[in-house]
Design a protein around this motif. Structure first.
Motif, mmCIF file in Angstrom:
data_model
loop_
_atom_site.group_PDB
_atom_site.id
_atom_site.type_symbol
_atom_site.label_atom_id
_atom_site.label_comp_id
_atom_site.label_asym_id
_atom_site.label_seq_id
_atom_site.Cartn_x
_atom_site.Cartn_y
_atom_site.Cartn_z
ATOM 1 N N GLN A 4 0.852 -1.272 -0.062
ATOM 2 C CA GLN A 4 0.263 -0.247 -0.193
ATOM 3 C C GLN A 4 1.128 1.422 -0.249
ATOM 4 O OE1 GLN A 4 -3.361 0.526 1.607
ATOM 5 N NE2 GLN A 4 -2.731 1.585 3.765
ATOM 6 N N THR A 5 0.603 2.240 -1.145
ATOM 7 C CA THR A 5 1.385 3.242 -1.258
ATOM 8 C C THR A 5 0.558 4.459 -2.051
ATOM 9 O OG1 THR A 5 2.006 2.801 -3.573
ATOM 10 C CG2 THR A 5 3.587 1.528 -1.245
ATOM 11 N N ARG A 28 -7.673 4.521 6.304
ATOM 12 C CA ARG A 28 -7.482 4.289 7.557
ATOM 13 C C ARG A 28 -6.483 3.666 8.772
ATOM 14 N NH1 ARG A 28 -12.664 3.021 4.985
ATOM 15 N NH2 ARG A 28 -14.570 3.673 5.731
ATOM 16 N N ALA A 29 -5.197 3.351 7.898
ATOM 17 C CA ALA A 29 -4.052 2.933 8.428
ATOM 18 C C ALA A 29 -3.247 4.039 8.031
ATOM 19 C CB ALA A 29 -4.173 1.919 7.829
ATOM 20 N N GLU A 169 -2.620 -3.679 6.844
ATOM 21 C CA GLU A 169 -2.813 -4.493 7.565
ATOM 22 C C GLU A 169 -2.656 -4.557 9.090
ATOM 23 O OE1 GLU A 169 -1.076 -5.732 4.420
ATOM 24 O OE2 GLU A 169 -0.876 -4.635 5.381
ATOM 25 N N GLN A 170 -2.512 -3.214 9.365
ATOM 26 C CA GLN A 170 -2.861 -2.842 10.743
ATOM 27 C C GLN A 170 -4.058 -2.729 11.059
ATOM 28 O OE1 GLN A 170 -0.724 0.844 9.684
ATOM 29 N NE2 GLN A 170 -1.834 1.525 10.811
ATOM 30 N N LEU A 176 -9.411 -3.777 7.307
ATOM 31 C CA LEU A 176 -9.460 -4.136 6.508
ATOM 32 C C LEU A 176 -9.617 -4.297 4.768
ATOM 33 C CD1 LEU A 176 -6.082 -4.953 5.312
ATOM 34 C CD2 LEU A 176 -7.210 -7.338 7.116
ATOM 35 N N SER A 177 -10.555 -4.781 4.787
ATOM 36 C CA SER A 177 -11.620 -4.819 3.242
ATOM 37 C C SER A 177 -11.823 -3.805 2.557
ATOM 38 C CB SER A 177 -12.429 -5.508 3.500
ATOM 39 O OG SER A 177 -12.302 -7.120 4.089
ATOM 40 N N ARG A 178 -12.447 -2.573 3.369
ATOM 41 C CA ARG A 178 -12.225 -1.557 3.239
ATOM 42 C C ARG A 178 -11.018 -0.748 2.524
ATOM 43 N NH1 ARG A 178 -16.799 0.686 7.870
ATOM 44 N NH2 ARG A 178 -18.216 -0.683 7.227
ATOM 45 N N GLU A 179 -10.566 -0.372 3.354
ATOM 46 C CA GLU A 179 -9.099 -0.025 2.750
ATOM 47 C C GLU A 179 -7.881 -0.465 1.168
ATOM 48 O OE1 GLU A 179 -5.717 2.912 4.891
ATOM 49 O OE2 GLU A 179 -7.808 2.499 4.754
#
Length: 199
Positions: A4-5, A28-29, A169-170, A176-179
């Motif tokens: 994720q970037t 959200r992360a 993953e945090q 997590l799925s939404r991210e």
């Protein structure tokens, strides 16, 4: 770990737009990395230059860095539990408000619009600095009014979690799925009509 970037989340637009618009999204992360106060002030300077009715500039912001535990907790406690679950990791929380009356006491029908303009300036400036923000309508306005002693003509509208991008993953589910879900928007033809709305 995911890859994720910011680059991996670029919006696929149907027409060329500014890169900063393609790069802006609502994660959200957040990374465990503080946001410099100078950067926060730069965001507010960007907000200051948004257009507003009668140049009233009705927007107001209350913010806190996570390092300031008392002030951060006061804002954090206004969030609904679903947002608290992930926003606790944000380095900065903000409450965006708008003054609903002009300086002459007359109602300002454009107050919400003008705060939206300021928020847009703020978040695009944040994106240009490598920051990300997630606006949240899920907060208790009455609790915010009481916590900050807000006058009747100052309306709490939205909260913002702000920071540097973390790893998906945090997050726990369902976040997590939404991210990781693909970014989607309605086509322009669904909301822009030349001359008049369709029947």
């Amino acid at each position: 770990m995911s890859n994720q970037t910011a680059a991996s989340r670029l919006a696929a637009t149907s027409a060329p737009v500014l890169d900063v618009i393609r790069q802006r999204w609502s994660p959200r992360a957040f990374a465990n990395r503080p946001v410099p106060e100078q950067a926060v002030q730069q965001l507010f300077e960007a907000a200051a230059w948004a257009p507003s009715a009668m140049n009233e500039q009705p927007w107001r912001y209350i913010y806190a860095h996570r390092a300031d535990e008392t002030a951060f907790r006061q804002l954090f406690d206004c969030l609904v539990p679903g947002n608290q679950a992930w926003a606790r990791q944000a380095p900065v929380l903000m409450l965006a408000l708008t003054k609903t009356a002009f300086s002459n006491g007359q109602a300002n029908a454009a107050a919400l619009h003008d705060l939206g303009m300021a928020n847009s300036h703020l978040i695009l400036e944040a994106t240009a600095l490598g920051l990300h923000g997630h606006f949240m309508g899920g907060f208790e306005a009455d609790k915010a009014r009481a916590a900050f002693g807000l006058p009747d003509d100052l309306q709490p509208v939205v909260m913002l979690a702000l920071g540097y991008l973390g790893q998906a993953e945090q997050l726990e589910e369902p976040f997590l799925s939404r991210e990781q879900a693909p970014r989607q928007r309605r086509p322009v033809t669904a909301f822009a009509f030349q001359g008049q709305l369709p029947n």
